[in-house]
Design an enzyme around this catalytic site. Sequence first.
Site, PDB file in Angstrom:
ATOM      1  N   GLY A  47      -8.054  -6.690  -1.408  1.00  0.00           N
ATOM      2  CA  GLY A  47      -7.743  -7.034  -2.794  1.00  0.00           C
ATOM      3  C   GLY A  47      -8.717  -6.482  -3.816  1.00  0.00           C
ATOM      4  N   GLY A  79      -8.956  -2.820   0.851  1.00  0.00           N
ATOM      5  CA  GLY A  79      -9.489  -2.011  -0.242  1.00  0.00           C
ATOM      6  C   GLY A  79      -8.961  -0.596  -0.324  1.00  0.00           C
ATOM      7  CE  LYS A  98      -2.449 -10.622   5.350  1.00  0.00           C
ATOM      8  NZ  LYS A  98      -3.304  -9.930   6.304  1.00  0.00           N
ATOM      9  N   GLY A 151      -2.283  -3.143   1.291  1.00  0.00           N
ATOM     10  CA  GLY A 151      -1.592  -4.231   0.600  1.00  0.00           C
ATOM     11  C   GLY A 151      -1.567  -3.997  -0.881  1.00  0.00           C
ATOM     12  CB  SER A 152      -3.940  -5.138  -3.492  1.00  0.00           C
ATOM     13  OG  SER A 152      -4.294  -6.226  -2.693  1.00  0.00           O
ATOM     14  NE  ARG A 190     -19.505   6.729   7.683  1.00  0.00           N
ATOM     15  CZ  ARG A 190     -19.411   7.914   8.254  1.00  0.00           C
ATOM     16  NH1 ARG A 190     -19.706   8.072   9.537  1.00  0.00           N
ATOM     17  NH2 ARG A 190     -18.997   8.956   7.555  1.00  0.00           N
ATOM     18  CG  ASP A 246      -0.766  -6.777   3.074  1.00  0.00           C
ATOM     19  OD1 ASP A 246      -0.628  -6.665   4.297  1.00  0.00           O
ATOM     20  OD2 ASP A 246      -1.824  -7.120   2.529  1.00  0.00           O
TER      21      ASP A 246
END
Length: 284
Positions: A145, A206, A73, A227-228, A157, A16
């Site tokens: 995030g 995450g 996006k 991303g973050s 999973r 991102d």
Amino acid sequence: MSNQINEKLMGGVIMDVTTPEQAKIAEQAGAVAVMALERVPADIRKQGGVARMSDPKIIREIKEAVSIPVMAKCRIGHFVEAQILEALGIDYIDESEVLTPADEYFHIDKTKFKTPFVCGARNLGEALRRIGEGASMIRTKGEAGTGNVVEAVKHVRTVMGQIRDLANTPDEELMSAAKEMGAPFELIKYVAKEGKLPVPNFAAGGVATPADAALLMQLGCDGVFVGSGIFKSSNPEKRAKAVVKAVANYNNPDVLAKVSEDLGEAMQSLEIEKLEDHYAERGW
Ligand SMILES: O=C(CO)[C@H](O)[C@H](O)COP(=O)(O)O
């Protein structure tokens, strides 16, 4: 066309980015593509408000800054944002739960577009509904995030487990499985026969460390979105390179140990139980 792009993306990291400068950092680190968005998910969480498609000017500048594919996006159900992204010549459109949904009931009919789409999913039924609508790639949702990989692991999973179950389901039980999952029968039959999705399945949401990314690869994903985790860390250049190396060497603990060294501070992370908004619950 999506098949040619997909081949280039397999086994890679998609990052991102919100500016051309970040896009260059991602490309130099070895990202296979960048995802243009107005704010990284950690900032969307912090600042709140409606999160929308990025400014087309920024998207154009990002496209000019790099030679790797550029994704962008749009909001769930916002087919006009998708039309604009297609007009901008974006390589992939992400109909993303990270942005504020525009439609609570209907996702975009992706068959109406030439540009391929990637969509999020928490389970196999959701993945097959999006593919039924025309998605060319799936990414498990995770909780974007948060810097917390637990939801990404759960979703990967779940999808992998359901694929394994379907592969062991007798033919006469497949229609019931389609009914239970709310998924198109033809796609249920495909998964049962082939033991995989008909499109690439990346992980997202995450990922904060090279080890997180390698974990998702070892669980069977075809690549990882980050991303973050990169641009909210103290040293994005170094961490971006480390995540790319970790994904390329996800089964090699010696390499993973080396690339995990001295990366500076990881992004500030959040516990899932304390979140006000669960982005993964957006869409159906
Ligand atoms: O939809 C996405 C893929 O581009 C998200 O932006 C992705 O999940 C990133 O999440 P995070 O900021 O937690 O890495």
